[in-house]
Write a protein that holds these residues in place. Structure first.
Motif, PDB file in Angstrom:
ATOM      1  N   GLY A 361       0.961  -1.193  -0.029  1.00 52.80           N
ATOM      2  CA  GLY A 361       0.112  -0.165  -0.033  1.00 52.80           C
ATOM      3  C   GLY A 361       0.944   1.290  -0.016  1.00 52.80           C
ATOM      4  O   GLY A 361       2.092   1.124   0.413  1.00 52.80           O
ATOM      5  N   GLU A 363       0.002   5.588   0.836  1.00 51.68           N
ATOM      6  CA  GLU A 363      -0.906   6.485   1.342  1.00 51.68           C
ATOM      7  C   GLU A 363      -0.206   7.856   1.351  1.00 51.68           C
ATOM      8  O   GLU A 363       0.644   8.190   1.664  1.00 51.68           O
ATOM      9  N   PHE A 374      -5.532   9.728   0.807  1.00 48.61           N
ATOM     10  CA  PHE A 374      -5.875   8.820  -0.216  1.00 48.61           C
ATOM     11  C   PHE A 374      -5.002   7.673  -0.016  1.00 48.61           C
ATOM     12  O   PHE A 374      -3.605   7.750   0.415  1.00 48.61           O
ATOM     13  N   PHE A 376      -3.609   3.848  -1.894  1.00 48.19           N
ATOM     14  CA  PHE A 376      -3.834   2.647  -2.836  1.00 48.19           C
ATOM     15  C   PHE A 376      -3.201   1.468  -2.418  1.00 48.19           C
ATOM     16  O   PHE A 376      -2.191   1.321  -1.839  1.00 48.19           O
ATOM     17  N   ASN A 378      -2.712  -2.862  -2.980  1.00 49.56           N
ATOM     18  CA  ASN A 378      -2.888  -4.120  -3.837  1.00 49.56           C
ATOM     19  C   ASN A 378      -2.661  -5.234  -2.816  1.00 49.56           C
ATOM     20  O   ASN A 378      -1.763  -5.357  -2.051  1.00 49.56           O
ATOM     21  N   PHE A 391      -7.053  -4.629  -6.620  1.00 51.19           N
ATOM     22  CA  PHE A 391      -6.366  -3.029  -6.113  1.00 51.19           C
ATOM     23  C   PHE A 391      -7.596  -2.230  -5.851  1.00 51.19           C
ATOM     24  O   PHE A 391      -8.722  -2.292  -6.388  1.00 51.19           O
ATOM     25  N   ARG A 392      -7.310  -1.527  -4.946  1.00 52.65           N
ATOM     26  CA  ARG A 392      -8.319  -0.760  -4.370  1.00 52.65           C
ATOM     27  C   ARG A 392      -7.800   0.692  -3.910  1.00 52.65           C
ATOM     28  O   ARG A 392      -6.618   0.968  -3.442  1.00 52.65           O
ATOM     29  N   LEU A 393      -8.503   1.766  -4.534  1.00 51.36           N
ATOM     30  CA  LEU A 393      -8.228   3.139  -4.276  1.00 51.36           C
ATOM     31  C   LEU A 393      -9.175   3.829  -3.291  1.00 51.36           C
ATOM     32  O   LEU A 393     -10.457   3.625  -3.462  1.00 51.36           O
ATOM     33  N   SER A 394      -8.844   4.491  -2.029  1.00 52.44           N
ATOM     34  CA  SER A 394      -9.644   4.855  -1.172  1.00 52.44           C
ATOM     35  C   SER A 394      -9.560   6.291  -0.966  1.00 52.44           C
ATOM     36  O   SER A 394      -8.426   6.865  -1.083  1.00 52.44           O
ATOM     37  N   ASN A 408     -14.150   3.561  -1.218  1.00 54.01           N
ATOM     38  CA  ASN A 408     -13.253   3.226  -2.130  1.00 54.01           C
ATOM     39  C   ASN A 408     -13.635   2.323  -3.199  1.00 54.01           C
ATOM     40  O   ASN A 408     -14.797   1.804  -3.165  1.00 54.01           O
TER      41      ASN A 408
END
Length: 465
Positions: A361, A363, A374, A376, A378, A391-394, A408
């Motif tokens: 990750g 941040e 924010f 990101f 994996n 894959f996550r974007l928050s 997210n």
């Protein structure tokens, strides 16, 4: 009509309606301020305060993931719900929905009790959890067989797999800042595992040549059942009307008598975070370890076998002894009859690796508004034929000291996700609620039409500074 259709439908429907289990980790909370269980996704993520969890409700996660959905199997035909095998459903349209690998994976981790506290120059947690994993993987040819029948005379149903295991875990976690390297924090967890049981089924090969009155099958399969007190049940199949075929014994099921614990193992989590200016980088490897089970029952084709069978012929006459209705009652036996699994006795031990997870990750904290950051992430779960990645974007915000929230978007093996989490963490009380995958439309029976759904909930009691 042949009973291969009901064989395929039974397994497919069972897979698509698997019980919903708890997901092991709440990825919507990875970057969230004040989220108590970040250390489960990266052991370097500690908390400012100590805590005691509400028994069994401290971190309750309910989730199921997959790319095989009820919407792939069910259609509206003339106002009625019908299976994709209905002749009025176009074969090309129906089969287009199935991929080469159609999977559903369920994972459970219920924290029975967890305690966190500051000591020994770092942050520590002790937790007792119940964990279960289950997965089913079906090749596309399986559904082609169900839909097309004998229009395609040969089917290669290879690498059909099913796997399940359950164990209790006692985990000790410690994390600390490395003073010699400003910004670096490391953590590790040591886990003692007690195995409740495991079943691993590998149907490696089933090349089927379909005839009018019989099947010729080339098969290769193994089943390992590491469950204390389990014994295979056997039946003898007597071919009817075919004097060239001899009766044979096959494994028809299993039963458990006087269950007992048979598995023990060890596991480790390793993690680190590094803060550089407004960025924080993180990496973790979870569930590195093994479970060793004692006495394990083994059923096998004993290598690759070529067999001829008329076990799958039945009468379309509903009043016949081998009618569809009557044959359906014996459905549980069909797969084992096809593979002619033999009882190979037991192995003294059977060792299997844990389902390892890798998390990476980054941040970013906005310099002009520190309450918004924010992230990101994996995450890759290594689980044999059920390996998956996401894959996550928050976006995470903490407008006041006692409240934080997150939204997210995720994309991965099982499609796209929209997740969120709300977290209240006041003096002496913490409650969070969220979803990694927002629940979609439900069938009338309350079953999600999509195989991706989750609900995350927890109550904890923080203490100290």
């Amino acid at each position: 009509m042949k009973s291969y259709k009901k064989l395929a439908l039974c397994v497919a429907l069972s897979a698509a309606t698997l019980p919903i289990y708890a997901q092991q980790h709440t990825y919507s909370g990875y970057f969230l301020d004040g989220y108590t269980y970040g250390y489960q996704m990266n052991p370097a993520l500690g908390n400012e305060k100590g805590f005691v969890s509400f028994p069994a409700l401290g971190n309750l996660n309910i989730s199921v993931r997959g790319n095989l959905h009820l919407t792939d199997l069910l259609y509206n035909v003339n106002g009625k719900t019908s299976l994709f095998t209905n002749p009025e459903v176009d074969a090309k349209k129906a089969l287009k929905k199935f991929g080469n690998r159609n999977k559903i994976v369920a994972n459970e981790q219920i924290d029975i009790i967890s305690v966190g506290f500051n000591a020994w120059d770092g942050y520590n947690t002790v937790s007792l959890s119940a964990i279960a994993n289950a997965g089913v993987s079906l090749p596309k040819s399986f559904f082609e067989l169900a839909k097309e029948g004998i229009t395609n005379k040969t089917y290669k149903i290879n690498n059909l797999a099913a796997d399940a295991n359950a164990y209790v875990q006692l985990a000790l976690n410690h994390s600390r800042d490395i003073k010699e390297v400003p910004g670096l924090r490391v953590g590790a967890a040591f886990k003692v595992l007690i195995g409740g049981g495991a079943i691993q089924a590998k149907f490696n090969e089933a090349d089927l040549t379909l005839g009018t009155d019989n099947w010729i099958a080339r098969t290769n399969a193994d089943i390992y059942a590491s469950v204390g007190g389990l014994k295979f049940k056997e039946k003898t199949y007597h071919p009817e009307g075919n004097t060239s075929m001899k009766p044979y014994d096959y494994v028809s099921g299993a039963e458990v008598d006087n269950f007992y614990i048979t598995g023990f193992g060890l596991g480790f989590d390793l993690g680190a975070t590094y803060k550089w200016n407004d960025f924080t980088f993180s990496a973790a490897a979870l569930d590195l370890g093994f479970l060793r089970y004692g006495k394990t029952q083994w059923a096998s084709t004993d290598g690759t076998q070529t067999i001829e069978t008329d076990a799958y012929i039945f009468n379309v006459d509903k009043d016949a002894d081998n009618s569809f209705k009557n044959e359906w009652k014996d459905m549980k036996d069909d797969l084992s009859r096809l593979y002619q699994l033999k009882n190979m006795g037991h192995k003294n031990s059977h060792t299997r690796g844990l389902a390892a997870t890798l998390n990476f990750g980054v941040e970013y904290e906005l310099p002009y508004y520190r309450k918004l950051h924010f992230g990101f992430l994996n995450s890759t779960r290594i689980y044999g034929p059920f390996t998956s990645t996401q894959f996550r974007l928050s976006a995470n915000v903490a407008p006041v000291k006692c409240f934080s929230a997150d939204v997210n978007m995720g994309l991965g093996t099982y499609g796209a996700d929209f997740g969120w989490m709300l977290n209240v963490h006041t003096t002496g009380f913490n409650l969070f609620l969220g979803m990694d995958h927002t629940l979609g439309k439900l069938a009338k029976q309350g079953v999600p039409l999509s195989s991706n759904a989750s609900l995350n909930f927890g109550i904890n009691f923080p203490f100290g500074r």
